[in-house]
Design an enzyme around this catalytic site. Structure first.
Site, PDB file in Angstrom:
ATOM      1  NE  ARG A   1      -5.241  -3.709  -8.289  1.00 46.79           N
ATOM      2  CZ  ARG A   1      -6.493  -3.999  -8.602  1.00 46.79           C
ATOM      3  NH1 ARG A   1      -7.429  -3.949  -7.677  1.00 46.79           N
ATOM      4  NH2 ARG A   1      -6.822  -4.328  -9.828  1.00 46.79           N
TER       5      ARG A   1
ATOM      6  CG  HIS B   1      -7.572   2.902  18.281  1.00 51.17           C
ATOM      7  ND1 HIS B   1      -6.459   2.234  17.807  1.00 51.17           N
ATOM      8  CD2 HIS B   1      -8.089   3.561  17.214  1.00 51.17           C
ATOM      9  CE1 HIS B   1      -6.326   2.469  16.515  1.00 51.17           C
ATOM     10  NE2 HIS B   1      -7.304   3.255  16.136  1.00 51.17           N
TER      11      HIS B   1
ATOM     12  N   GLY C   1       0.814  -1.219   0.000  1.00 54.24           N
ATOM     13  CA  GLY C   1       0.000   0.000   0.000  1.00 54.24           C
ATOM     14  C   GLY C   1       0.837   1.253   0.000  1.00 54.24           C
ATOM     15  CB  ALA C   2       4.311   1.803  -1.201  1.00 51.45           C
ATOM     16  CB  THR C   3       0.854   4.588  -4.207  1.00 47.02           C
ATOM     17  OG1 THR C   3      -0.092   3.532  -4.441  1.00 47.02           O
ATOM     18  CG2 THR C   3       2.170   4.245  -4.880  1.00 47.02           C
TER      19      THR C   3
ATOM     20  CG  ASP D   1      -3.909  -7.631  -8.731  1.00 44.85           C
ATOM     21  OD1 ASP D   1      -4.329  -7.590  -7.560  1.00 44.85           O
ATOM     22  OD2 ASP D   1      -4.626  -7.947  -9.703  1.00 44.85           O
TER      23      ASP D   1
ATOM     24  CG  LEU E   1      -0.914   4.253   6.919  1.00 41.21           C
ATOM     25  CD1 LEU E   1      -1.273   5.104   8.128  1.00 41.21           C
ATOM     26  CD2 LEU E   1      -1.163   2.773   7.232  1.00 41.21           C
TER      27      LEU E   1
ATOM     28  CE  LYS F   1      -8.156   0.959  12.894  1.00 42.46           C
ATOM     29  NZ  LYS F   1      -9.319   1.406  13.639  1.00 42.46           N
TER      30      LYS F   1
ATOM     31  CE  LYS G   1      -2.665   8.459  19.187  1.00 40.76           C
ATOM     32  NZ  LYS G   1      -2.208   9.581  18.366  1.00 40.76           N
TER      33      LYS G   1
END
EC number: 1.1.1.49
Length: 482
Positions: free
Chosen positions: A47, A237, A13-15, A90, A18, A145, A179
């Site tokens: 992708r 959380h 999910g590098a692009t 993909d 997040l 998550k 945190k």
């Protein structure tokens, strides 16, 4: 520089959003401070069709937007971008993982994987990694998550991951645990003699945990409507905050000892009755003077998904018998706030009553965001000659973490979590038995909703939720820390 056995970090999910907002700025900060080894490769995959140069430009633009001005160093930025590589993938097609493995090359010296993906892609992704030889004993995998949407789906995902990786290789991420103020909760409890002797049913009247947001859907329509406030915030959380607040002192600060104590708390949670919970959904209103539409207008369709939850929870063990834990979270509330409030029991006798002195219980407020502070509310006498009686009022003893540690570098949660993933430190990550205990409790709540046909009560945007949420504490003679 801290040495690490990890030679490459793989970002799924590098692009995505997040990555832009959190992961790339966090990795740059670790690079800038020399906390990751100079030869650590950072390989992004998604992708989107990109080559290395295009991904580096994507990262440059993200850092230009989200890095604070005082952290921008062109020389260090250039050297950081040189670390970045990219491979299009993909994840639903396991055949494509062979190209990814070739891009990574020899990973026998250690590979860390940050996996952020939709729940339905977990199983093919893990299978693709396994087939491509990227699930060997020197691989660590961080799981962002959502890990399922109930106990059954979470179990399927965990089973799929466990088929390829041992538990000591799996790092389940809850970014709240990274945190600084959350970690200070343990220091507050276990490094100060004044608190721990009172940290039980003998000294504490009740505990409140609030995570409130002023925003609405913010581009998460499909995900949020399928999830709702209970599964989005309470299941992870808020239950982690409750566990840290309520747990027994661990034998040591190692990951096993801390997580052993947290899971005991989660397993001791009493099933919640229908009268001990409130569902809500925001309607049109005003947030900070700006008019906003209601949830169903934002969503564009009719929906009964809850955007607010309030729960009266109990931990059934010796330390906490009879002490309620009030939880509330919601969108489009009056203020953005994450905090833990511990209200102590009143003193057994009011010495000042005959002179007109009125007492209020002491409160300890641990604010996580947007500010970070610890505030102890104590009673003090107002200055004066007291001929008309003694006037007592509560005053605040404040520890502003921002001010007290002004010279220390403030770090966002993902900096710590990514560094711990790279180095193999599991303390701030969630173990499988914790996740399953959390889901078991939450699934039981959702069953009560279904069995009683509990509706989401309307509340005006900019308020503190439905009146029933306020009544949850007031009928017990208590009040939220508003």
């Amino acid at each position: 520089m801290i040495e690490s056995s990890c030679s490459a970090l793989l970002l799924f999910g590098a692009t995505g959003d997040l990555s832009r907002r959190m992961l790339l700025p966090s990795l740059y900060a670790l690079h800038e401070d020399g906390l990751i080894r100079p030869d650590l490769r950072i390989v992004g995959t998604a992708r989107s069709e990109h080559d290395d140069a295009e991904f580096r430009e994507f990262a440059r633009e993200a850092l230009a937007e989200f890095l604070p001005e005082d952290r921008r160093d062109e020389e260090k930025l250039a050297s950081f971008l040189e670390r970045l590589e990219y491979q299009t993938l993909d994840a639903s097609n396991v055949d494509g993982f062979g190209e990814l493995a070739r891009k990574l090359g020899d990973t026998s010296c250690g590979l860390s994987i940050f996996l952020s993906t939709a729940p339905f892609l977990f199983e093919p992704t893990i299978e693709g990694l396994r087939r491509a030889g990227l699930a060997h004993e020197n691989v660590r995998i961080g799981l962002e998550k959502p890990l399922g949407n109930d106990l059954a789906s979470s179990t399927r995902i965990n089973d799929a991951v466990a088929a390829a990786f041992a538990e000591e290789q799996i790092f389940r991420i809850d970014h709240y645990l990274g945190k600084e103020t959350v970690q200070n909760l343990m220091a507050l409890r276990f490094a100060n003699m004044m608190f721990e002797p009172l940290w039980n049913a003998g000294g504490i009247d009740h505990v409140q945990i609030t995570v409130s947001e002023t925003v609405g859907l913010e581009g998460r329509k499909g995900f949020y409507d399928d999830t709702g406030a209970l599964r989005d915030m309470v299941q992870n959380h808020m239950l982690q905050l409750l566990a840290l607040t309520a747990m027994e002192p661990p034998a040591s600060l190692d990951a096993t000892s801390i997580r052993d104590e947290k899971v005991k708390v989660l397993r001791a949670l009493r099933p919640v009755k229908a009268e001990e919970m409130v569902r809500g959904q925001y309607r049109a209103g005003a947030v900070k003077g700006t008019s906003v539409t209601g949830y169903q207008e934002d969503l564009g369709e009719v929906s009964d998904t809850e955007t607010f939850v309030a729960i009266k929870a109990h931990v059934d063990n010796w330390r906490w018998t009879g002490v309620p834990f009030y939880l509330r979270t919601g969108k489009r509330l009056g203020e953005r706030r994450s905090e833990i409030v511990v209200e102590f029991k009143p003193v057994p006798h009011n010495l000042f009553a005959e002179r007109g002195g009125r007492l209020r219980p002491n409160r300890l407020v641990i604010r996580l965001q947007p500010e970070e502070y610890v505030r102890l509310q104590v009673m003090a006498k107002e200055p004066g000659l007291d001929r008309g009686g003694i006037v007592l009022r509560d005053v605040n003893l404040d520890l502003s973490l921002t001010a007290a540690f002004a010279k220390a570098r403030r770090r966002i949660a993902y900096e710590r979590l990514l560094l711990d993933l790279i180095e193999g430190e599991q303390t701030l990550f969630v173990r499988r038995d914790e996740v399953e205990a959390q889901w078991k409790w939450v699934d039981a709540i959702r069953k009560v909703w279904a069995d009683t046909d509990m509706e989401a009560k309307p509340y005006a945007a900019g308020s503190w939720g439905p009146n029933a949420g306020i009544a949850l504490t007031e009928r017990d003679g208590r009040s939220w820390n508003d």
